[in-house]
Design a protein around this motif. Sequence first.
Motif, short mmCIF file in Angstrom:
data_model
loop_
_atom_site.label_atom_id
_atom_site.label_comp_id
_atom_site.label_asym_id
_atom_site.label_seq_id
_atom_site.Cartn_x
_atom_site.Cartn_y
_atom_site.Cartn_z
N ASN A 43 0.82 -1.21 0.00
CA ASN A 43 0.00 0.00 0.00
C ASN A 43 0.85 1.26 0.00
O ASN A 43 1.61 1.50 0.93
CB ASN A 43 -0.93 0.02 1.22
N LEU A 44 0.69 2.05 -1.04
CA LEU A 44 1.41 3.32 -1.17
C LEU A 44 0.43 4.43 -1.46
O LEU A 44 -0.55 4.22 -2.17
CB LEU A 44 2.41 3.25 -2.34
N ARG A 45 0.70 5.61 -0.92
CA ARG A 45 -0.05 6.81 -1.29
C ARG A 45 0.78 7.67 -2.22
O ARG A 45 0.29 8.18 -3.21
CB ARG A 45 -0.40 7.64 -0.05
N VAL A 46 2.06 7.85 -1.85
CA VAL A 46 2.95 8.73 -2.60
C VAL A 46 4.36 8.16 -2.54
O VAL A 46 4.77 7.64 -1.50
CB VAL A 46 2.99 10.15 -1.98
N THR A 47 5.10 8.27 -3.63
CA THR A 47 6.55 8.03 -3.58
C THR A 47 7.25 9.21 -4.23
O THR A 47 6.75 9.79 -5.19
CB THR A 47 6.99 6.74 -4.31
N GLY A 63 -3.51 5.90 -6.54
CA GLY A 63 -4.94 5.95 -6.29
C GLY A 63 -5.58 7.24 -6.73
O GLY A 63 -6.64 7.62 -6.25
N SER A 64 -4.95 7.92 -7.66
CA SER A 64 -5.49 9.21 -8.08
C SER A 64 -6.53 9.08 -9.18
O SER A 64 -7.43 9.89 -9.27
CB SER A 64 -4.36 10.13 -8.53
N SER A 91 -2.01 5.44 -10.98
CA SER A 91 -1.07 6.41 -10.43
C SER A 91 -0.93 7.61 -11.36
O SER A 91 -1.32 7.57 -12.52
CB SER A 91 0.30 5.76 -10.23
N LEU A 92 -0.40 8.67 -10.82
CA LEU A 92 -0.09 9.87 -11.58
C LEU A 92 1.37 10.19 -11.32
O LEU A 92 1.80 10.28 -10.17
CB LEU A 92 -0.97 11.04 -11.14
#
Length: 142
Positions: A43-47, A63-64, A91-92
């Motif tokens: 689970n990732l939100r941002v890298t 998740g964008s 992703s974006l």
Amino acid sequence: MIDVVAAFAILSQATPPEPAWTWTLYADDAPVVLANEVPDTPNLRVTLECDPGSSVARVTLYGSATAGGMARAAAGDASAVTPAESGRDGSLKLALRADHPVFAAFATDGRMSVTVAEQRRSVEVSRPHLAKLRRFAELCSG
């Protein structure tokens, strides 16, 4: 006895706590990665990712479900327009110079927004993790 059974029934129906999201800096190898993640899960939100000394931070928002296009990144009083592309995984992805005023403002207060078309996403690094963000920027700078 009925109270104990009722308490168990209520506890069994309670929703589990939300997983703990945290910022982790992976600086042992190239590339350097700062990830907003739930540890030990995918689970990732941002890298934020960069090759040491390259001065280019690659930002991925997960998740964008935002289509690619031109993105406006803003932090503090600074803003920049940069191409963004959508990934198959929802992703974006965009890139920012680590020495750009937007990234400098982001490293200072830990807040940045990314807007593509009408969709706006925020990236926030809480105070306890700002040192990791600043270390990331330092390792990326050329």
